[in-house]
Scaffold this motif. Structure first.
Motif, PDB file in Angstrom:
ATOM      1  N   ILE A   1     -52.652 -13.832  14.195  1.00 50.53           N
ATOM      2  CA  ILE A   1     -53.263 -12.428  14.180  1.00 50.53           C
ATOM      3  C   ILE A   1     -54.398 -12.581  13.124  1.00 50.53           C
ATOM      4  CG2 ILE A   1     -53.152  -9.959  13.917  1.00 50.53           C
ATOM      5  CD1 ILE A   1     -49.976 -10.189  14.278  1.00 50.53           C
TER       6      ILE A   1
ATOM      7  N   LYS B   1     -53.598 -12.944  18.544  1.00 47.81           N
ATOM      8  CA  LYS B   1     -54.081 -11.470  18.817  1.00 47.81           C
ATOM      9  C   LYS B   1     -55.324 -11.288  17.859  1.00 47.81           C
ATOM     10  CE  LYS B   1     -53.290  -6.618  18.310  1.00 47.81           C
ATOM     11  NZ  LYS B   1     -54.663  -6.584  17.895  1.00 47.81           N
TER      12      LYS B   1
ATOM     13  N   GLY C   1     -49.853  -5.922  18.864  1.00 48.19           N
ATOM     14  CA  GLY C   1     -49.489  -6.661  17.634  1.00 48.19           C
ATOM     15  C   GLY C   1     -48.082  -6.240  17.176  1.00 48.19           C
TER      16      GLY C   1
ATOM     17  N   PHE D   1     -50.812 -14.692   9.446  1.00 45.74           N
ATOM     18  CA  PHE D   1     -51.552 -13.040   9.609  1.00 45.74           C
ATOM     19  C   PHE D   1     -52.638 -13.222   8.632  1.00 45.74           C
ATOM     20  CE2 PHE D   1     -51.976  -8.957   7.908  1.00 45.74           C
ATOM     21  CZ  PHE D   1     -52.581  -8.294   9.030  1.00 45.74           C
TER      22      PHE D   1
ATOM     23  N   VAL E   1     -45.832  -6.657   9.171  1.00 48.19           N
ATOM     24  CA  VAL E   1     -45.852  -7.808   9.711  1.00 48.19           C
ATOM     25  C   VAL E   1     -44.562  -8.522   8.944  1.00 48.19           C
ATOM     26  CG1 VAL E   1     -46.517 -10.164  10.081  1.00 48.19           C
ATOM     27  CG2 VAL E   1     -47.925  -8.218  10.551  1.00 48.19           C
TER      28      VAL E   1
END
Length: 482
Positions: free
Chosen positions: A134, A161, A197, A211, A221
């Motif tokens: 991410i 993402k 997400g 991340f 997360v």
């Protein structure tokens, strides 16, 4: 957040003038599980491929990036508002990243461990499987490369993402990876908002989450990863300090402060916006930096005479303007402020005037919280002990800079500062070979260099008895099994 409609197209906006660049298809949260499952299938074939095959794919991606770097840079500049000179450098860094990790492909080896005559013991290094990456909107192409390249080098798949505001170059990179010969589905790019997400980090079948983003989202997360026992690496930004001692090269330190605080419109996790200057040179240093800041011009980076671009998102522009107002309300003084180019005013772009604050109380939110914009704060200090106290008096610990000719003090400071990276007489220097990450609220885990080998692979131990039938498989060499 409500569920997104499947396969809806949404506009991607340029922060330069608020115009639509193109439209991107958003992923539905319901499609995330399918993407992860498909990546797992592709990953098995990829992990089984000869290392030379995987290395060639990564090198071909690097060559494709270099061949198309100008186009990538122009698109990235249009989508982020950054000058082409910056986005071109970032495109080349992305190519460097793929080349660097291509060199790791055939060095993924285990160890043989001496364990006496009775057993042969060795370790294997295996891919973790599917990596969920991410990335934020401030450096989307380079960050996408930094997630995808190591994942692929070590035999993994990557489901990426990007930030919904800046997905365009990540989508281009996915196409380049497939054109280079990677199996279809090995790299997936999921465009969408927070619900996508959330669906990704909660998906079954992940082997790792990497991340880069805000502290608040990083905590979400981390909780999701803990719930499924998936390891994660979090790089969560910072509110970093540059410390200027009176014996340093003042001219070089001034340039560093401007680079650290205002380059890329201050939209860097490594921005050095807390400027700590020794009292004996404070007045001179403040005057020089203030003069330079007053000459900075925010505007469309495609026009001459512009120093910095817009904030990449309208939301970030609002956050930065609110932070400026809050700092004033807390008693801070705007010591210097640049301008917004006349043609940028009212253009629909997301512009903020570069701002330098002085006279901040220690409790000021500007000193406590990350402001992802062209805002810096200057504070005097008396001696090394006070400087170190001020630097470490922060919830963050990503990077720090120190300017001094006293090499003993420099290394003592580097030892004692609570930070993942320390720069001595330089700032904002990064390389794929050097581990990077933070401490405290700046996250945990490391990317880059040999740390990536540890992050993107897992170890398996293998015991083989060399005296089968003599009972050596029923205990630990040197003690009983637990």
């Amino acid at each position: 957040m409500s569920k997104e409609v499947r396969n809806v197209e949404r506009p991607v906006i340029s922060p330069l003038d608020g115009s639509e660049i193109e439209r991107a298809v958003w992923t539905s949260p319901e499609d995330v599980a399918h993407a992860v499952s498909g990546a797992r299938t592709a990953q098995r074939d990829w992990a089984a491929a000869e290392p030379t095959v995987r290395r060639r794919v990564l090198l071909d991606v690097a060559a494709a990036i270099r061949a198309d770097a100008d186009t990538i840079a122009r698109l990235e500049s249009l989508n982020t508002g950054k000058p082409v000179v910056d986005t071109l450098r970032e495109a080349k860094r992305a190519a460097d990243c793929f080349e660097y990790y291509a060199g790791w492909v055939d060095h993924v080896v285990g160890d043989t461990l001496p364990m006496g005559d009775a057993n042969l013991v060795y370790t294997l290094r295996e891919p973790v499987g599917v990596v969920a990456g991410i990335v934020p909107w401030n450096m989307p192409f380079a960050f996408a490369a930094k997630k995808i390249a190591p994942a692929l080098a070590f035999g993994n798949a990557c489901v990426l993402k990007p930030a919904p505001e800046t997905p365009l170059t990540a989508l281009r990179l996915k196409d380049m990876v497939e054109a280079a010969g990677a199996p279809e589905g090995l790299v997936r790019v999921l465009v969408g908002g927070g619900d996508v997400g959330a669906a990704l980090v909660e998906a079954d079948g992940l082997g790792l989450i990497v991340f880069t983003g805000s502290v608040a989202t990083g905590k979400v997360v981390s909780r999701a990863a803990a719930g499924s026992l998936v390891p994660c690496v979090l790089e969560l930004g910072g509110n970093s300090a540059q410390v200027v001692f009176d014996d340093c090269d003042i001219d070089a330190a001034v340039e560093s402060v401007l680079l650290g605080g205002y380059a890329s419109t201050g939209q860097m996790c490594v921005a050095g916006r807390r400027i700590l200057v020794q009292e004996s040179v404070y007045e001179r240093f403040e005057a020089e930096v203030a003069e330079r800041v007053e000459n900075l011009v925010a505007g469309d980076v495609r026009r001459p005479g512009v120093s910095i671009g817009p904030q990449t998102t309208a939301a970030q522009r609002r956050i930065t303007l609110d932070a400026i107002r809050e700092a004033e309300a807390e008693g801070a003084t705007i010591r210097a402020q640049g301008s917004i180019a006349p043609e940028a005013e009212g253009s629909g772009g997301f512009y903020v005037p570069p701002t330098l604050f002085t006279g901040l109380p220690e409790h000021s939110s500007l000193l406590r919280e990350e402001v992802f914009g062209p805002v810096a704060a200057m504070t005097p200090f008396e001696d090394e002990a006070e400087a170190l106290r001020l630097v470490n008096d922060s919830a963050y610990g990503l990077v720090a800079g120190v300017w001094t000719r006293d090499i003993v003090r420099a290394h003592r400071f580097a030892r004692d500062v609570e930070s993942g990276t320390v720069w001595i007489n330089t700032f904002r220097v990064l390389n794929d070979r050097v581990p990077f990450g933070g401490v405290k609220d700046s996250g945990h885990g490391r990317e880059n260099g040999a740390s990536s080998f540890e992050t993107y692979t897992r170890v398996k131990s293998v015991w083989a008895s060399l005296e089968v039938g003599k009972g050596h498989g029923f205990g630990f060499a040197g003690g009983p099994a637990s």
